[in-house]
Design a protein around this motif. Structure first.
Motif, PDB file in Angstrom:
ATOM      1  N   ALA A 125       0.806  -1.213   0.000  1.00 12.01           N
ATOM      2  CA  ALA A 125       0.000   0.000   0.000  1.00 12.01           C
ATOM      3  C   ALA A 125       0.842   1.268   0.000  1.00 12.01           C
ATOM      4  N   THR A 126       2.061   1.222   0.541  1.00 13.86           N
ATOM      5  CA  THR A 126       2.860   2.439   0.699  1.00 13.86           C
ATOM      6  C   THR A 126       3.952   2.601  -0.354  1.00 13.86           C
ATOM      7  N   VAL A 127       4.323   1.526  -1.038  1.00 16.34           N
ATOM      8  CA  VAL A 127       5.355   1.638  -2.071  1.00 16.34           C
ATOM      9  C   VAL A 127       4.976   2.640  -3.167  1.00 16.34           C
ATOM     10  N   PRO A 128       3.718   2.694  -3.648  1.00 15.97           N
ATOM     11  CA  PRO A 128       3.391   3.690  -4.686  1.00 15.97           C
ATOM     12  C   PRO A 128       3.675   5.124  -4.280  1.00 15.97           C
ATOM     13  N   MET A 129       3.346   5.496  -3.054  1.00 13.64           N
ATOM     14  CA  MET A 129       3.617   6.855  -2.604  1.00 13.64           C
ATOM     15  C   MET A 129       5.112   7.138  -2.589  1.00 13.64           C
ATOM     16  N   MET A 130       5.901   6.218  -2.060  1.00  9.03           N
ATOM     17  CA  MET A 130       7.349   6.419  -2.027  1.00  9.03           C
ATOM     18  C   MET A 130       7.930   6.449  -3.438  1.00  9.03           C
ATOM     19  N   THR A 131       7.375   5.642  -4.334  1.00 10.90           N
ATOM     20  CA  THR A 131       7.844   5.635  -5.718  1.00 10.90           C
ATOM     21  C   THR A 131       7.599   6.986  -6.384  1.00 10.90           C
ATOM     22  N   LEU A 132       6.431   7.557  -6.168  1.00  9.38           N
ATOM     23  CA  LEU A 132       6.125   8.859  -6.769  1.00  9.38           C
ATOM     24  C   LEU A 132       7.042   9.951  -6.235  1.00  9.38           C
ATOM     25  N   LEU A 133       7.370   9.884  -4.956  1.00 12.61           N
ATOM     26  CA  LEU A 133       8.303  10.868  -4.398  1.00 12.61           C
ATOM     27  C   LEU A 133       9.685  10.719  -5.025  1.00 12.61           C
ATOM     28  N   TYR A 134      10.149   9.480  -5.165  1.00 15.39           N
ATOM     29  CA  TYR A 134      11.442   9.261  -5.814  1.00 15.39           C
ATOM     30  C   TYR A 134      11.404   9.680  -7.283  1.00 15.39           C
ATOM     31  N   LEU A 135      10.291   9.435  -7.945  1.00 12.44           N
ATOM     32  CA  LEU A 135      10.169   9.830  -9.349  1.00 12.44           C
ATOM     33  C   LEU A 135      10.236  11.343  -9.494  1.00 12.44           C
ATOM     34  N   ALA A 136       9.590  12.054  -8.593  1.00 10.76           N
ATOM     35  CA  ALA A 136       9.682  13.518  -8.618  1.00 10.76           C
ATOM     36  C   ALA A 136      11.110  13.978  -8.368  1.00 10.76           C
ATOM     37  N   GLY A 137      11.806  13.294  -7.445  1.00  8.56           N
ATOM     38  CA  GLY A 137      13.204  13.654  -7.201  1.00  8.56           C
ATOM     39  C   GLY A 137      14.097  13.379  -8.398  1.00  8.56           C
ATOM     40  N   LEU A 138      13.867  12.279  -9.088  1.00  7.61           N
ATOM     41  CA  LEU A 138      14.667  11.964 -10.278  1.00  7.61           C
ATOM     42  C   LEU A 138      14.478  13.002 -11.373  1.00  7.61           C
ATOM     43  N   GLN A 139      13.264  13.475 -11.540  1.00 11.33           N
ATOM     44  CA  GLN A 139      12.997  14.448 -12.594  1.00 11.33           C
ATOM     45  C   GLN A 139      13.569  15.824 -12.282  1.00 11.33           C
ATOM     46  N   SER A 140      13.949  16.047 -11.030  1.00  8.80           N
ATOM     47  CA  SER A 140      14.558  17.328 -10.666  1.00  8.80           C
ATOM     48  C   SER A 140      16.077  17.320 -10.794  1.00  8.80           C
ATOM     49  N   ILE A 141      16.668  16.152 -11.075  1.00 11.13           N
ATOM     50  CA  ILE A 141      18.125  16.077 -11.227  1.00 11.13           C
ATOM     51  C   ILE A 141      18.505  16.552 -12.625  1.00 11.13           C
ATOM     52  N   PRO A 142      19.413  17.503 -12.758  1.00 10.95           N
ATOM     53  CA  PRO A 142      19.788  17.985 -14.091  1.00 10.95           C
ATOM     54  C   PRO A 142      20.413  16.884 -14.948  1.00 10.95           C
ATOM     55  N   GLU A 143      20.004  16.805 -16.191  1.00 10.93           N
ATOM     56  CA  GLU A 143      20.526  15.790 -17.099  1.00 10.93           C
ATOM     57  C   GLU A 143      21.995  16.037 -17.422  1.00 10.93           C
ATOM     58  N   GLU A 144      22.450  17.286 -17.265  1.00 13.09           N
ATOM     59  CA  GLU A 144      23.843  17.604 -17.569  1.00 13.09           C
ATOM     60  C   GLU A 144      24.816  16.851 -16.669  1.00 13.09           C
ATOM     61  N   LEU A 145      24.382  16.558 -15.430  1.00 16.06           N
ATOM     62  CA  LEU A 145      25.261  15.824 -14.523  1.00 16.06           C
ATOM     63  C   LEU A 145      25.535  14.429 -15.052  1.00 16.06           C
ATOM     64  N   TYR A 146      24.512  13.747 -15.566  1.00 15.55           N
ATOM     65  CA  TYR A 146      24.702  12.415 -16.113  1.00 15.55           C
ATOM     66  C   TYR A 146      25.542  12.460 -17.392  1.00 15.55           C
ATOM     67  N   GLU A 147      25.322  13.474 -18.211  1.00 15.04           N
ATOM     68  CA  GLU A 147      26.099  13.584 -19.441  1.00 15.04           C
ATOM     69  C   GLU A 147      27.570  13.816 -19.140  1.00 15.04           C
ATOM     70  N   ALA A 148      27.856  14.687 -18.174  1.00 14.69           N
ATOM     71  CA  ALA A 148      29.247  14.946 -17.808  1.00 14.69           C
ATOM     72  C   ALA A 148      29.903  13.698 -17.223  1.00 14.69           C
ATOM     73  N   ALA A 149      29.165  12.960 -16.375  1.00 16.16           N
ATOM     74  CA  ALA A 149      29.724  11.736 -15.795  1.00 16.16           C
ATOM     75  C   ALA A 149      29.961  10.684 -16.864  1.00 16.16           C
ATOM     76  N   GLN A 150      29.073  10.616 -17.843  1.00 16.00           N
ATOM     77  CA  GLN A 150      29.253   9.644 -18.920  1.00 16.00           C
ATOM     78  C   GLN A 150      30.453   9.986 -19.778  1.00 16.00           C
ATOM     79  N   VAL A 151      30.672  11.271 -19.996  1.00 13.14           N
ATOM     80  CA  VAL A 151      31.853  11.693 -20.744  1.00 13.14           C
ATOM     81  C   VAL A 151      33.125  11.316 -19.996  1.00 13.14           C
ATOM     82  N   ASP A 152      33.074  11.405 -18.653  1.00 12.97           N
ATOM     83  CA  ASP A 152      34.244  11.041 -17.844  1.00 12.97           C
ATOM     84  C   ASP A 152      34.431   9.542 -17.711  1.00 12.97           C
TER      85      ASP A 152
END
Length: 315
Positions: A189-216
């Motif tokens: 019953a509680t996993v969906p709520m926690m998943t949505l919170l994590y999903l919102a947090g993931l969407q707030s992470i700048p994509e440039e950080l992943y691109e820079a790390a991938q380049v490195d």
């Protein structure tokens, strides 16, 4: 004519009053504007809290109202702190919280990582994910009671068909197993709520950080450990707090699914509080217990905050 003059004078007086407020103290205007909402908050929140604290200092003889309330001071708190039943119920609630955190947070984070990637019908899957969370707790209890039913339950039917069990099992009649099954239903019953919170947090992470790390040259696991997980630490703290509070206040699922049984094996602290207040009618004792539960939740919140800060510092 006279009414028009009176209205004009009232309008002039009101205008002068507003000018005086703006001229002398602008904060006074803000205070006057929030005062109605503040009165509502005090009436609906703080007064019941203070009244509950006052009740916790009395022994309310509901079954003998002619005796009247007897002031007992901290006796209700001492009774709750020294009661083995309270300690056992609190231990069960902490067990639910630990299991919900240990299983729920990794599962919800994995779901969020999957749902954050583009795939067909992603919007539909996200919408269906929230269904278990929005179902009322009583309905969840009825649903899982049918799943765990020893005669025609879906769990027995599935396990029997695939040959895992030789015969139908009365799942909720064994104490340790019953508490585990309640915990699994609560995680569902509680996993969906926690998943949505994590999903919102993931969407707030700048994509440039992943691109820079991938380049490195950082791989997927390195990007998760050094970028995703540290930046999701505030969301993890929120999930820790919400899951702990949910476990401490869990009542409706237990009430419908097991009724605290068998042999009080699933009598969590929220159900024990209900039993003290509305079955035994010990309102003073129940109020003291409610305050102790709130203090427990506050203390665990402080511990979680300290641990997440240490995690952020080390990462």
């Amino acid at each position: 004519m006279g009414e028009a003059m009176v209205r004009a004078e009232q309008a002039i007086t009101a205008m002068k009053r507003r000018r005086w407020i703006r001229r002398h103290d602008p904060r006074l205007l803000g205070l006057l504007m929030v005062m109605p909402g503040g009165i509502v908050v005090v009436g609906l929140l703080f007064y019941p809290l203070l009244h509950s604290m006052a009740i916790s200092l009395y022994d309310l003889n509901v079954r003998a109202p002619w005796i009247g309330p007897q002031f007992v001071g901290a006796a209700n708190y001492i009774r709750a702190l020294t009661s083995p039943d309270v300690r056992a119920a609190a231990g069960r609630s902490l067990y639910l919280a630990a299991l919900g955190i240990g299983l729920g947070i990794p599962i919800s984070m994995a779901f969020a990582l999957i749902l954050n990637r583009p795939f067909p019908l992603r919007g539909l899957v996200r919408g269906l994910l929230i269904v278990p969370w929005i179902i009322p707790g009583t309905v969840q209890g009825l649903l899982w009671a049918r799943i765990y039913d020893p005669h025609y339950g879906a769990l027995n039917g599935l396990l029997y068909q695939v040959g895992i069990i030789p015969d139908y099992v009365p799942w909720l009649l064994e104490p340790r197993r019953a508490l585990l099954l309640v915990a699994l239903a609560n995680i569902w019953a509680t996993v969906p709520m926690m998943t949505l919170l994590y999903l919102a947090g993931l969407q707030s992470i700048p994509e440039e950080l992943y691109e820079a790390a991938q380049v490195d040259g950082a791989g997927p696991w390195a990007r998760f450990v050094h970028i995703t997980f540290p930046l999701l630490m505030p969301i993890t703290l929120i999930n820790l707090i919400l899951k702990t509070i949910d476990a401490l206040m869990l009542f409706d699922l237990v009430y419908v699914l097991t009724g605290g049984g068998p042999a009080n094996a699933t009598q969590v602290i929220g159900y024990y509080l209900y039993d003290a207040a509305f079955q035994r009618l010990e309102y003073g004792y129940a109020s003291a217990l409610a305050w102790l539960i709130a203090l427990m939740a506050l203390g665990l919140t402080g511990i979680y905050s300290r641990l997440t800060r240490v995690g952020e510092a080390t990462s």
